[in-house]
Scaffold this active site. Structure first.
Site, short mmCIF file in Angstrom:
data_model
loop_
_atom_site.label_atom_id
_atom_site.label_comp_id
_atom_site.label_asym_id
_atom_site.label_seq_id
_atom_site.Cartn_x
_atom_site.Cartn_y
_atom_site.Cartn_z
N ASP A 294 -1.49 14.01 16.20
CA ASP A 294 -2.59 14.31 16.41
C ASP A 294 -3.83 13.94 15.61
OD1 ASP A 294 -4.89 16.06 18.10
OD2 ASP A 294 -4.61 17.39 16.31
N LYS B 117 -1.15 21.08 18.64
CA LYS B 117 -1.39 21.71 17.31
C LYS B 117 -1.04 23.24 17.46
CE LYS B 117 -5.61 20.83 16.26
NZ LYS B 117 -6.39 19.60 16.85
N HIS C 120 -7.38 30.34 20.10
CA HIS C 120 -7.96 28.94 19.61
C HIS C 120 -9.33 28.93 20.40
CE1 HIS C 120 -8.94 24.84 18.38
NE2 HIS C 120 -9.12 24.86 19.73
N SER D 82 -4.53 17.48 22.39
CA SER D 82 -4.70 17.54 21.00
C SER D 82 -5.00 19.07 20.61
CB SER D 82 -6.23 16.94 20.71
OG SER D 82 -6.66 17.28 19.22
N ARG E 185 -10.17 8.72 17.93
CA ARG E 185 -11.03 9.21 18.90
C ARG E 185 -12.41 9.22 18.57
NH1 ARG E 185 -8.78 14.28 20.73
NH2 ARG E 185 -10.30 14.44 22.03
#
Length: 422
Positions: free
Chosen positions: A162, A188, A83, A184, A169
């Site tokens: 999320d 995921k 990620h 967050s 947000r």
């Protein structure tokens, strides 16, 4: 049992919430029992008061458990995922996924779309004619067996809390909260059921976390969360002051990906791809030099098989822009600054990104750089070329680039990889 108001009040006043209280709030918000305005107030309280480690783990776990989780333990092969916290010209997922998969590792790369100045992996891949990003879990599992890698959209069942919290947000000025970012991302990624997770945490002008110390803290928290969930987690802290590679956009980033998979391509893209691949392979128990599979064609073979498996045509020409404009260097010297955020925002203006979720992006839009920091330039030489389908976007994009570059007499290039946190 609880009321939202009493828990918001406690957090606002700096009192830690229990795991049970945080779970109740997340489940209530996901189901609709806790209202948007109440969770918005909670998010702002977290923004100012922060979360203890116990609270952070509780929030991440509650978000993770709000929907389905994937489990690939029956595939008979190790799984690894990556990620990135987002950058400009950050096409690393594209060559990295087939590269790691070419070593027999399953790579379930569930990716997103761009918003603002950072590009989206799915937007880039959709520049390939026919490529499909929406896959069922059965299709994902089949593709992880052969050819081994998949880059697709996350299913709606993964961490639905999320998605709902992030949307809130985004409109309440609480996006840049370290605990909310960490929970967050990790909710995921942990829902994807991978054995190994490598995080590319970016810092600099083109990153969401521009301060290096804050980026380091975020990396450390995410590594801690991953290890608490028994996932082999490593974070690589990388510099994002200058775009990665020479292309920023959609189709042109795929074009540059093909250069890397062919054993060439920009040095920074190759360096980061190989670095992240080494950590992913190490987590899977494989000791190898990933550069070998870039040079011998195995990574390219896996890429072609991945594209075909998702109904894309690996041999189809990528789309090209109808309109282009070249920006010239204004000064002679050594290029020292090429501001990633300004270039990302200019590419967004040209049509490479979207202003609101759901907006269509232009697969041809973007910016090609002709020089990078450290290169000698002469006034009047081409510095970058802008591409778009909307010619009226060229002038405002060029205005954004007015102060994006600087030249000096001498320049020492800083390292791309700042640190590895494990």
């Amino acid at each position: 049992m609880y009321t939202a108001v009493e828990l918001i009040t406690a957090k606002r006043n700096g009192h830690p919430l229990s795991t049970d209280q945080i779970t109740w709030l997340v489940n209530g918000y996901t189901s609709g029992a806790v209202l948007d305005e109440q969770f918005a107030a909670l998010a702002m309280a977290i923004y100012y008061q922060g979360l203890t480690d116990t609270e952070l783990l509780a929030l991440t776990t509650a978000m993770l458990n709000s929907g389905a989780t994937l489990n690939f333990s029956d595939l008979g092969k190790p799984t690894a995922d990556k990620h990135s916290t987002g950058g400009v010209g950050d096409k690393i997922t594209l060559p990295l996924t087939p590269l790691v998969a070419s070593y027999g590792v399953a790579v379930p790369q569930l990716s997103g779309r761009g918003l603002g100045h950072t590009g989206g992996t799915l937007d880039k891949l959709e520049a390939i004619p026919g490529f499909q990003v929406d896959l069922s879990e059965a299709q994902i599992r089949s593709q992880l067996l052969q050819p081994g890698g998949v880059i697709c959209a996350a299913t709606a069942q993964l961490a639905p809390a999320d998605k709902k919290i992030y949307s809130l947000r985004d409109v309440t000025a609480t996006v840049d909260s370290m605990p909310l970012i960490a929970s967050s991302i990790m909710s995921k990624k942990l829902a994807e059921g991978t054995d190994t997770l490598v995080l590319d945490v970016k810092t600099g002008s083109g990153a969401f976390m521009q301060d290096e110390e804050q980026a380091r803290q975020l990396a450390e928290k995410m590594v801690w969360l991953g290890k608490r969930s028994s996932v082999h987690t490593t974070a690589v802290l990388t510099r994002m002051d200058t775009p990665l590679g020479y292309t920023v956009g959609n189709g042109i980033e795929v074009e540059e990906t093909l250069e890397v998979l062919a054993g060439a391509g920009p040095a920074d893209v190759v360096e980061l791809t190989v670095t992240l691949a080494k950590h992913m392979l190490a987590g899977a128990g494989i000791d190898a030099d990933p550069a070998e599979h870039l040079n011998n064609g195995k990574a390219m073979d896996t890429w072609r098989a991945m594209i075909a498996a998702q109904h894309g045509d690996p041999d189809a020409p990528l789309p090209t822009a109808t309109h282009q404009h070249t920006v010239m260097a204004r000064e002679t010297g050594v290029l020292s600054v090429m501001d990633a955020r300004a270039i990302g925002e200019a590419a967004w203006r040209l049509g490479a990104g979207r202003q609101v979720q759901g907006q269509t992006v232009q697969p041809t839009a973007g910016i090609r750089l002709h020089a990078k920091p450290g290169d000698a330039v002469t006034a009047g030489q081409p510095l970058m070329t802008l591409y778009t389908e909307t010619p009226e976007a060229l002038e405002p994009a060029e205005q954004l680039l007015g102060d994006a570059t600087e030249t000096v007499n001498t320049y020492l290039s800083p390292p791309l990889v700042i640190d590895v946190i494990s």
